[in-house]
Write an enzyme that holds these catalytic residues in place. Sequence first.
Site, short mmCIF file in Angstrom:
data_model
loop_
_atom_site.label_atom_id
_atom_site.label_comp_id
_atom_site.label_asym_id
_atom_site.label_seq_id
_atom_site.Cartn_x
_atom_site.Cartn_y
_atom_site.Cartn_z
CG HIS A 120 -0.91 4.82 2.50
ND1 HIS A 120 -0.79 4.60 3.84
CD2 HIS A 120 -1.75 3.87 2.03
CE1 HIS A 120 -1.51 3.55 4.17
NE2 HIS A 120 -2.10 3.08 3.09
CB SER B 288 2.37 4.63 4.81
OG SER B 288 1.62 5.79 4.89
CG ASP C 236 -3.75 0.29 4.91
OD1 ASP C 236 -4.50 -0.70 5.06
OD2 ASP C 236 -3.63 0.88 3.82
#
Lengths: 190, 279
Positions: free
Chosen positions: A38, A11, A131
């Site tokens: 992401h 991310s 996540d």
Amino acid sequence: MNYEAIVIGVSSGGLNALKFLFSYLPENFRIPVIIVQHINRHSDSNWIKILNNLNSIHIKEADEKETIEPGKVYIAPPNYHLMIENDRTFSLTIDELVNFARPSIDVLFESAAEVYNNKLIGIVLTGSNSDGTKGLKRIKNHGGLTIAQDPATAESPQMPASAIASIQVDHILSLGGIKDLLIKIAGDID
Amino acid sequence: MISKDISELDISLLLEAIFQKYGYDFRQYSQAHIRRRIINRMVLSGLEDISDIQSNVLNDEAFASKLFQDLSITVTEMFRDPCFYKSLRENVIPVLKTYPFIKIWHAGCSTGEEAYSMSILMQEEGLYNRTIIYATDFNQHALNKAKEGIFSNKMMKEYTANYQLSGGKESFSKYYTSNYDSVIMNQSLKKNIVWANHNLVTDSVFAEIHIILCRNVLIYFNNDLQNKVQSLFYESLINGGILCLGSKESLCFSNLSEEYSEMDKNQKIFKKKYIENEL
């Protein structure tokens, strides 16, 4: 162990981390790598071009129904979840956000774990959310190899720290350590 | 906690049972998607074994209905992919303007956000009065919601941004009335929309269509089913008719890719080639 695929979740801070990894992976690296980064839903694919220019490994956005091939690196397209089917092809969905994200790392990791079982390597890199934790757990439960970036070396430590807190991961390494391990594993296959 | 792995066979048996009992056919959907949805439903309903889900589906219609909602695709938004709508305005509307009457088919419209987007676009282009929009889905629950035209107020900020990026010419708020935390779409937008239950998997051609929009539905289908639905679209379109797919969808897995030309490659807008010598 003959690993058949590597999944990576990353991310914030991801572009630098991926740039580092792909600068050092050898041209003959055969295990396919599948990545969820992401990313803003409207972003274009210019950042993939940047990665592609680093070396000769072919890095591309994953297409719907595309067959996963050795020696290639696939990246989840913005605003779609990426999943893997039993026949080693990709599926995309526009299902609800998972962990506030689409693509979500958990979605990729969980479907990959079901398909590849113990022939899978899952890696959680830098990021400022959690996540990937559930997905890495699924990989572990299916006998796959689990790796988290050492949070002390990550641009954003929270995501690997979350994974480490809830799973007994097999390796906690710096990016350099991860790169060395992957090269060693790929070399053992040949 | 789910007690054991769910095999491909478990899933096939469940989907077969659903088809036999209810006529909903998920047998050719993407397995990874179905598996994920089944596991979610098991967790939400506190079920531990795939066989529990089977008996619940067969014996409890309320449970079955929940599972159908899970398995169908209900995520949509207004002016999703603004660049696509921009291309519609620039490349497709000039073609539609040449027709005396325009029939549009939103296949798999879910809760209707894209059909309302199309209504707005046709109004702004001065074509609405000669347009009919068939908005179809097999999910009656979603269709009922679409018909009401009531959406959450908190989505409107995003939809307004999408609308503006798509080349919208007005203030987006003129198309709805706010009421506390929800908005209701203007009656004038619904006037020429026909909401109908139609199942892409089991139903057939129902009209001659000028433009079909089916975006991010086919990604949930396997190759055979995609092919079947593509044939349905091909048969439904007039010569020169237009097919719009989702940004990651293509015709390249279909036997019909040669039968279309590309109007906008990036936005996945295709035009059915004219068939020569047809009498």
